[in-house]
Design a protein around this motif. Structure first.
Motif, PDB file in Angstrom:
ATOM      1  N   ASN A   1       1.377   4.731   5.704  1.00 59.08           N
ATOM      2  CA  ASN A   1      -0.030   4.805   5.303  1.00 59.08           C
ATOM      3  C   ASN A   1      -0.666   6.111   5.767  1.00 59.08           C
TER       4      ASN A   1
ATOM      5  N   LYS B   1      -6.447  -2.567   1.159  1.00 57.09           N
ATOM      6  CA  LYS B   1      -5.101  -2.096   0.857  1.00 57.09           C
ATOM      7  C   LYS B   1      -4.410  -3.095  -0.070  1.00 57.09           C
ATOM      8  N   PRO B   2      -3.668  -2.593  -1.048  1.00 55.76           N
ATOM      9  CA  PRO B   2      -3.470  -1.183  -1.400  1.00 55.76           C
ATOM     10  C   PRO B   2      -4.658  -0.640  -2.180  1.00 55.76           C
TER      11      PRO B   2
ATOM     12  N   ASN C   1       0.831  -1.197   0.000  1.00 55.36           N
ATOM     13  CA  ASN C   1       0.000   0.000   0.000  1.00 55.36           C
ATOM     14  C   ASN C   1       0.872   1.256   0.000  1.00 55.36           C
TER      15      ASN C   1
END
Length: 491
Positions: free
Chosen positions: A374, A466-467, A134
């Protein structure tokens, strides 16, 4: 059962004793039947009871030889010894059978444990791989929005394409492992046929256009508007079919069609790609198989996608197949039982005004995420959408902040250091406050259907795996904001 067995054996012994007393001219023929009584007892009631019956029969034979002059004592002893010898042999065989049966059960249990452990390992590895992936995907998306040269944009797009390929590989391996471990459960919900095709087209049209291909959908008017099925798994199969059609085509159009086939729903994807020989068609649905080694070299892939599709179709009690000719294209199809679904009233989502760009001016978000990379990616995404936000790293700080601040949306990670996202959501929904009805989106690497369902049951409104891309985040935020305005709870 035991009483019936004892009654049957008792009647048989009495009958043979009477026959032995009355028919002295055929002693051998009468005696031989006594040998079967202990064996029958062991089969019906077990080894111990069989040996008890052997003793009973031996005593009975000796007693009959004493009472009947026509029945020699030696014959009674010979039959008794034969019965004991036969029982000894059968007991040894019976114990060996039981030993092997126990061993087979142990091996089965070990195999099931190993399969379960493998599935759990793959699930954990999937989560651990998705989290840094991600970060890579998000950074490349942010780079793509900066002022880059043509060569730099090409490099960034190549990196993003490689990330998508890695993501597909992770999904395929995890899915096949779950199917092998009987860990896949199917949903039965009312689903709109047209919506299935539209979802497919939205997700695959850009990839088709990038290769100069036209992606078209066709819907049989004889089909009901709503069917009862698992839309997630149908979309997974169709995405695989269309993805392969795009991969192996360089001209023409790709047509996805849904139609009625008797009592079944038939869905097919037709392309004008490289096609396959009859021999290749026999192998293509086997795991880790492709049409040829040259196909693997030129086009890549693991050969798991169609094997997973076959397993899913069989779980849905359907059939799958392919019709193809070399250089003339292929038609992949599958059928499942057609069950009409109940009408569903759904609120239409609000779409983003342009791909990857939208102004959410005045909107306020709470980001609950413990991974710093993130956090940075989500912050950059929200800043580009003109969204103000607060960031916390765990469920408890999120609840404390929600108790005093009002938000328009909450982006909630699932795996957090102390209080996980599901627990935080359940508490937030249960307690009164300014955010009791706020839309909550799960941002997680755990996106199997049963996991996603658990998030929704906890009170979340959507799940973004995610991603994820920024345009996917925009789409979900737009839809939830539109639904919130349409169905805002009364004060």
């Amino acid at each position: 059962m035991k009483l019936a067995s004892f009654s049957l054996i008792g009647v048989f012994l009495i009958y043979k004793s009477v026959m032995l007393a009355l028919d002295s001219s055929h002693l051998m023929r009468q005696e031989i039947f006594f040998l079967g009584v202990p064996i029958l007892t062991m089969v019906l009631l077990g080894s111990f009871t069989g040996w008890v019956m052997t003793a009973v029969v031996s005593a009975l034979l000796v007693g009959l030889s004493v009472a009947l002059a026509s029945f020699p004592f030696g014959a009674a002893v010979a039959v008794s010894m034969s019965s004991c010898t036969l029982m000894a042999g059968v007991t040894l065989f019976y114990r060996e059978v039981l030993r092997k049966e126990r061993r087979l059960i142990e091996l089965r249990n070990e195999a099931q444990r190993a399969t379960k452990e493998k599935s759990e390992f793959l699930a954990k590895m999937s989560h651990e791989i998705r989290t840094p992936l991600n970060g890579i995907s998000g950074i490349l998306q942010l780079l793509d929005e900066t002022d880059l040269t043509k060569d730099q944009k090409y490099l960034v797009e190549t990196g993003r394409a490689s990330g998508r390929s890695l993501m597909r590989l992770i999904n395929d391996v995890l899915d096949y492992s779950k199917i092998a471990a009987n860990g896949v459960t199917l949903e039965r919900i009312s689903t709109n046929c047209q919506q299935i095709l539209e979802t497919l087209k939205q997700s695959q049209e850009a990839a088709a256009h990038a290769k100069g291909l036209a992606l078209k959908t066709e819907l049989d008017p004889a089909l009901p508007k709503q069917i009862c099925a698992d839309p997630t798994r149908i979309n997974q199969i169709l995405t695989n079919f269309v993805g392969n059609a795009i991969k192996f085509s360089s001209r023409g159009e790709i047509i996805c069609r849904m139609e009625r086939d008797g009592d079944n729903l038939k869905i097919s994807v037709r392309d004008k790609g490289i096609g396959m020989t009859q021999e290749a068609q026999k192998r293509v649905f086997k795991k880790f198989e492709q049409a040829s080694s040259s196909t693997n070299r030129h086009f890549g892939g693991t050969g798991l996608g169609l094997a997973i599709s076959k397993e899913l179709v069989e779980l849905m009690e359907g059939d799958i197949g392919v019709e193809s000719r070399p250089l003339l294209g292929s038609t992949f199809w599958f059928t499942i039982p057609l069950v009409e679904g109940a009408p569903v009233n759904a609120t239409a989502p609000v779409e983003a005004t342009s791909q990857g760009h939208m102004d959410f001016g005045g909107m306020r978000a709470l980001v609950v995420e413990d991974n710093r990379t993130n956090q940075m990616i989500i912050q950059r995404f929200l800043q580009s959408m003109n969204v103000t936000f607060d960031v916390v790293e765990d469920g408890l700080p999120a609840l404390l902040l929600c108790a005093r601040e009002a938000y328009d949306i909450v982006l909630m990670d699932i795996q957090l250091p102390e209080m996980d996202g599901v627990t935080a959501t359940e508490i937030l929904r249960a307690q009164p406050g300014p955010n009791r009805h706020v839309p909550i989106v799960a941002l997680t690497a755990n996106i199997q259907p049963e996991q996603t369902n658990s998030y929704l049951k906890a009170g979340m409104n959507a799940c973004l795996g995610k991603p994820f891309r920024k345009d996917e985040l925009i789409k979900i935020m737009s839809a939830l904001q539109g639904n919130k305005k349409a169905s805002k709870p009364a004060a």
